[in-house]
Design an enzyme around this catalytic site. Structure first.
Site, PDB file in Angstrom:
ATOM      1  N   HIS A   1      -3.486  -1.841  -4.494  1.00  0.00           N
ATOM      2  CA  HIS A   1      -4.931  -2.119  -4.390  1.00  0.00           C
ATOM      3  C   HIS A   1      -5.577  -2.178  -5.782  1.00  0.00           C
ATOM      4  O   HIS A   1      -6.678  -1.673  -5.989  1.00  0.00           O
ATOM      5  CB  HIS A   1      -5.634  -1.030  -3.570  1.00  0.00           C
ATOM      6  CG  HIS A   1      -4.990  -0.720  -2.262  1.00  0.00           C
ATOM      7  ND1 HIS A   1      -4.890  -1.646  -1.247  1.00  0.00           N
ATOM      8  CD2 HIS A   1      -4.404   0.417  -1.806  1.00  0.00           C
ATOM      9  CE1 HIS A   1      -4.271  -1.087  -0.214  1.00  0.00           C
ATOM     10  NE2 HIS A   1      -3.959   0.158  -0.531  1.00  0.00           N
TER      11      HIS A   1
ATOM     12  N   SER B   1       0.848  -1.185   0.000  1.00  0.00           N
ATOM     13  CA  SER B   1       0.000   0.000   0.000  1.00  0.00           C
ATOM     14  C   SER B   1       0.890   1.243   0.000  1.00  0.00           C
ATOM     15  O   SER B   1       1.713   1.395  -0.903  1.00  0.00           O
ATOM     16  CB  SER B   1      -0.958  -0.045   1.195  1.00  0.00           C
ATOM     17  OG  SER B   1      -1.929   0.958   1.103  1.00  0.00           O
TER      18      SER B   1
END
Length: 248
Positions: free
Chosen positions: A176, A141
Protein backbone atom coordinates in the site's frame (compact mmCIF):
# COMPACT_ATOMS: atom_id res chain seq x y z
CA UNK A 1 41.26 -34.17 -22.58
CA UNK A 2 38.23 -33.50 -24.77
CA UNK A 3 36.44 -36.48 -23.27
CA UNK A 4 37.07 -35.24 -19.72
CA UNK A 5 35.82 -31.77 -20.64
CA UNK A 6 32.67 -33.29 -22.15
CA UNK A 7 32.00 -35.30 -18.99
CA UNK A 8 32.34 -32.16 -16.85
CA UNK A 9 29.92 -30.25 -19.07
CA UNK A 10 27.40 -33.09 -18.95
CA UNK A 11 27.70 -33.34 -15.15
CA UNK A 12 27.21 -29.61 -14.54
CA UNK A 13 24.31 -29.52 -17.00
CA UNK A 14 22.57 -32.34 -15.15
CA UNK A 15 22.90 -30.39 -11.93
CA UNK A 16 21.33 -27.29 -13.45
CA UNK A 17 18.46 -29.33 -14.89
CA UNK A 18 17.72 -30.61 -11.38
CA UNK A 19 17.36 -27.14 -9.89
CA UNK A 20 13.85 -25.99 -9.05
CA UNK A 21 12.95 -22.44 -10.10
CA UNK A 22 11.27 -20.73 -7.14
CA UNK A 23 8.81 -18.00 -8.16
CA UNK A 24 7.18 -15.56 -5.75
CA UNK A 25 4.87 -12.82 -7.02
CA UNK A 26 3.95 -10.04 -4.57
CA UNK A 27 1.75 -6.96 -5.03
CA UNK A 28 0.81 -4.04 -2.83
CA UNK A 29 -2.96 -4.29 -2.57
CA UNK A 30 -5.77 -6.82 -2.51
CA UNK A 31 -6.21 -9.69 -4.93
CA UNK A 32 -7.58 -8.78 -8.36
CA UNK A 33 -8.45 -10.57 -11.60
CA UNK A 34 -5.36 -9.39 -13.48
CA UNK A 35 -2.94 -10.66 -10.85
CA UNK A 36 -4.78 -13.98 -10.54
CA UNK A 37 -4.53 -14.44 -14.30
CA UNK A 38 -0.82 -13.59 -14.25
CA UNK A 39 -0.21 -16.04 -11.40
CA UNK A 40 -1.98 -18.76 -13.40
CA UNK A 41 0.25 -18.01 -16.39
CA UNK A 42 3.36 -18.38 -14.22
CA UNK A 43 2.49 -22.05 -13.66
CA UNK A 44 2.83 -22.81 -17.37
CA UNK A 45 -0.19 -25.12 -17.15
CA UNK A 46 -3.42 -25.03 -19.15
CA UNK A 47 -5.80 -25.37 -16.21
CA UNK A 48 -3.78 -24.85 -13.03
CA UNK A 49 -5.09 -25.54 -9.55
CA UNK A 50 -4.80 -22.32 -7.57
CA UNK A 51 -5.44 -22.20 -3.84
CA UNK A 52 -6.53 -19.02 -2.09
CA UNK A 53 -5.68 -18.66 1.62
CA UNK A 54 -7.95 -16.15 3.44
CA UNK A 55 -6.48 -16.67 6.93
CA UNK A 56 -5.77 -12.95 7.43
CA UNK A 57 -9.50 -12.17 7.25
CA UNK A 58 -10.46 -15.13 9.48
CA UNK A 59 -11.81 -17.11 6.50
CA UNK A 60 -14.34 -14.36 5.84
CA UNK A 61 -17.09 -15.77 3.64
CA UNK A 62 -17.50 -12.54 1.66
CA UNK A 63 -13.80 -12.62 0.77
CA UNK A 64 -14.05 -16.28 -0.23
CA UNK A 65 -17.06 -15.55 -2.45
CA UNK A 66 -15.18 -12.60 -3.97
CA UNK A 67 -12.27 -14.92 -4.80
CA UNK A 68 -14.55 -17.24 -6.74
CA UNK A 69 -16.13 -14.26 -8.52
CA UNK A 70 -12.70 -13.02 -9.60
CA UNK A 71 -11.77 -16.46 -10.91
CA UNK A 72 -14.93 -16.67 -13.01
CA UNK A 73 -14.02 -16.75 -16.69
CA UNK A 74 -10.35 -17.51 -16.06
CA UNK A 75 -8.79 -20.78 -17.22
CA UNK A 76 -7.96 -22.28 -13.85
CA UNK A 77 -9.39 -24.42 -11.07
CA UNK A 78 -9.93 -22.25 -7.97
CA UNK A 79 -9.59 -23.69 -4.47
CA UNK A 80 -9.78 -22.24 -0.96
CA UNK A 81 -7.90 -23.45 2.12
CA UNK A 82 -9.73 -22.51 5.31
CA UNK A 83 -8.16 -22.86 8.75
CA UNK A 84 -11.34 -22.63 10.85
CA UNK A 85 -12.07 -26.33 10.42
CA UNK A 86 -12.52 -29.50 12.44
CA UNK A 87 -11.13 -32.99 12.01
CA UNK A 88 -14.44 -34.60 11.13
CA UNK A 89 -15.00 -32.38 8.09
CA UNK A 90 -11.44 -32.23 6.74
CA UNK A 91 -9.46 -35.37 6.03
CA UNK A 92 -6.49 -33.79 4.23
CA UNK A 93 -3.69 -32.07 6.11
CA UNK A 94 -2.84 -28.46 5.27
CA UNK A 95 0.44 -29.68 3.83
CA UNK A 96 -1.29 -32.23 1.60
CA UNK A 97 -3.61 -29.53 0.26
CA UNK A 98 -0.86 -27.02 -0.45
CA UNK A 99 1.58 -29.47 -2.03
CA UNK A 100 -1.12 -30.62 -4.48
CA UNK A 101 -1.51 -27.11 -5.92
CA UNK A 102 0.10 -25.42 -8.91
CA UNK A 103 -0.05 -21.98 -7.28
CA UNK A 104 -0.97 -20.47 -3.91
CA UNK A 105 -2.34 -16.93 -3.42
CA UNK A 106 -2.56 -15.35 0.05
CA UNK A 107 -5.13 -12.64 0.73
CA UNK A 108 -4.88 -9.46 2.77
CA UNK A 109 -5.99 -8.69 6.31
CA UNK A 110 -4.31 -8.99 9.70
CA UNK A 111 -0.72 -10.10 9.04
CA UNK A 112 0.19 -10.71 12.69
CA UNK A 113 -2.80 -12.96 13.39
CA UNK A 114 -2.33 -14.84 10.13
CA UNK A 115 1.31 -15.65 10.89
CA UNK A 116 0.46 -16.74 14.44
CA UNK A 117 -2.16 -19.19 13.15
CA UNK A 118 0.14 -20.47 10.42
CA UNK A 119 2.88 -21.20 12.93
CA UNK A 120 0.46 -22.90 15.34
CA UNK A 121 -0.84 -25.12 12.51
CA UNK A 122 2.61 -25.54 10.86
CA UNK A 123 1.21 -24.00 7.68
CA UNK A 124 4.36 -21.87 7.47
CA UNK A 125 6.41 -25.07 7.13
CA UNK A 126 4.05 -26.42 4.49
CA UNK A 127 4.30 -23.18 2.52
CA UNK A 128 8.10 -23.38 2.66
CA UNK A 129 7.94 -26.91 1.23
CA UNK A 130 5.63 -25.71 -1.53
CA UNK A 131 7.98 -22.85 -2.37
CA UNK A 132 11.01 -25.15 -2.43
CA UNK A 133 9.08 -27.57 -4.64
CA UNK A 134 8.53 -24.86 -7.25
CA UNK A 135 4.83 -24.22 -6.62
CA UNK A 136 4.06 -20.58 -7.49
CA UNK A 137 3.56 -18.41 -4.40
CA UNK A 138 1.74 -15.06 -4.60
CA UNK A 139 -0.20 -12.53 -2.57
CA UNK A 140 -0.88 -8.90 -1.75
CA UNK A 141 -1.07 -6.71 1.36
CA UNK A 142 -0.72 -9.17 4.27
CA UNK A 143 -0.23 -11.75 1.53
CA UNK A 144 2.88 -9.96 0.29
CA UNK A 145 4.31 -8.72 3.60
CA UNK A 146 4.44 -12.24 5.05
CA UNK A 147 7.12 -13.46 2.62
CA UNK A 148 9.72 -10.80 3.52
CA UNK A 149 11.98 -10.57 6.57
CA UNK A 150 9.92 -7.71 8.07
CA UNK A 151 7.76 -4.67 7.39
CA UNK A 152 5.14 -2.38 8.86
CA UNK A 153 1.63 -3.58 9.62
CA UNK A 154 -1.68 -2.23 10.94
CA UNK A 155 -2.32 -5.53 12.73
CA UNK A 156 -1.97 -4.05 16.22
CA UNK A 157 -4.04 -1.34 17.96
CA UNK A 158 -3.34 2.39 17.73
CA UNK A 159 -0.50 2.61 15.18
CA UNK A 160 1.54 0.95 12.47
CA UNK A 161 4.20 -1.33 13.90
CA UNK A 162 6.86 -3.71 12.67
CA UNK A 163 6.10 -7.37 12.09
CA UNK A 164 8.59 -10.10 11.22
CA UNK A 165 7.77 -12.19 8.17
CA UNK A 166 8.69 -15.70 7.07
CA UNK A 167 11.90 -14.55 5.37
CA UNK A 168 11.42 -16.29 2.03
CA UNK A 169 12.73 -12.99 0.61
CA UNK A 170 15.56 -11.41 2.57
CA UNK A 171 14.37 -7.81 2.25
CA UNK A 172 11.92 -5.58 4.09
CA UNK A 173 8.61 -4.72 2.47
CA UNK A 174 5.96 -2.01 2.38
CA UNK A 175 2.58 -2.75 0.73
CA UNK A 176 0.00 0.00 0.00
CA UNK A 177 2.93 2.30 -0.69
CA UNK A 178 1.03 5.12 -2.40
CA UNK A 179 -2.42 4.78 -0.85
CA UNK A 180 -1.75 5.64 2.79
CA UNK A 181 0.23 8.75 3.71
CA UNK A 182 1.56 7.21 6.91
CA UNK A 183 3.16 4.14 5.34
CA UNK A 184 5.78 5.69 3.07
CA UNK A 185 7.36 8.10 5.60
CA UNK A 186 7.32 5.44 8.32
CA UNK A 187 8.96 2.91 6.00
CA UNK A 188 11.69 5.44 5.18
CA UNK A 189 12.17 6.28 8.87
CA UNK A 190 12.49 2.62 9.87
CA UNK A 191 15.10 1.97 7.18
CA UNK A 192 17.10 5.07 8.18
CA UNK A 193 17.01 3.99 11.83
CA UNK A 194 18.07 0.45 10.86
CA UNK A 195 14.87 -1.01 12.28
CA UNK A 196 14.20 -2.44 8.83
CA UNK A 197 16.62 -3.58 6.14
CA UNK A 198 16.59 -2.13 2.64
CA UNK A 199 13.62 -3.49 0.73
CA UNK A 200 10.82 -3.26 -1.78
CA UNK A 201 7.60 -1.22 -1.75
CA UNK A 202 4.55 -1.73 -3.97
CA UNK A 203 1.61 0.46 -4.83
CA UNK A 204 -1.72 -1.34 -4.61
CA UNK A 205 -1.90 -2.11 -8.33
CA UNK A 206 1.75 -2.93 -8.81
CA UNK A 207 3.76 -6.04 -8.04
CA UNK A 208 7.14 -7.70 -8.34
CA UNK A 209 8.06 -11.17 -9.56
CA UNK A 210 10.99 -12.69 -7.69
CA UNK A 211 12.73 -15.75 -9.09
CA UNK A 212 15.07 -17.60 -6.74
CA UNK A 213 14.99 -14.65 -4.35
CA UNK A 214 15.94 -12.00 -6.95
CA UNK A 215 13.82 -9.45 -8.80
CA UNK A 216 12.85 -10.67 -12.26
CA UNK A 217 10.38 -7.95 -13.30
CA UNK A 218 7.86 -5.39 -12.07
CA UNK A 219 4.23 -5.52 -13.20
CA UNK A 220 1.32 -3.11 -12.90
CA UNK A 221 -2.31 -3.04 -13.97
CA UNK A 222 -2.13 0.63 -14.96
CA UNK A 223 0.45 3.25 -15.92
CA UNK A 224 0.19 5.14 -12.62
CA UNK A 225 1.16 2.32 -10.26
CA UNK A 226 4.74 1.30 -9.52
CA UNK A 227 7.03 -0.73 -7.32
CA UNK A 228 10.25 0.58 -5.80
CA UNK A 229 13.55 -0.51 -4.34
CA UNK A 230 14.04 1.59 -1.20
CA UNK A 231 17.41 1.78 0.54
CA UNK A 232 19.66 3.97 2.64
CA UNK A 233 22.79 5.59 1.26
CA UNK A 234 24.94 8.14 3.11
CA UNK A 235 22.18 8.76 5.63
CA UNK A 236 19.51 9.40 3.00
CA UNK A 237 16.68 7.34 1.54
CA UNK A 238 17.01 6.40 -2.12
CA UNK A 239 13.81 5.35 -3.88
CA UNK A 240 14.39 3.60 -7.20
CA UNK A 241 11.26 3.20 -9.34
CA UNK A 242 11.15 -0.14 -11.13
CA UNK A 243 10.12 -0.09 -14.78
CA UNK A 244 6.72 -1.79 -14.93
CA UNK A 245 5.24 -4.09 -17.52
CA UNK A 246 1.52 -3.30 -17.89
CA UNK A 247 -0.69 -6.40 -17.72
CA UNK A 248 -4.39 -6.75 -18.51
Amino acid sequence: MNRIFLLIVLFTSSLSFGQVEKKLFVYGGQVNKEFIKYTAELTGKENPKICFIPTATADNQYYINYWYELCSGLTLTPKVMEVWINSTSQKESFEEILLSMDAIIVGGGNTLNMLAIWKAQEIDLALKKAYEKGIIIAGGSAGSLCWFNAGTTDSRPKELTIVKGLGFLDFSHCPHYHSEETRKPLYHKNILEKKLSDGYACDDKSGILFINGKVSKSLSTDSESFSYYVYEKDGKIIEEKLTAEIIK
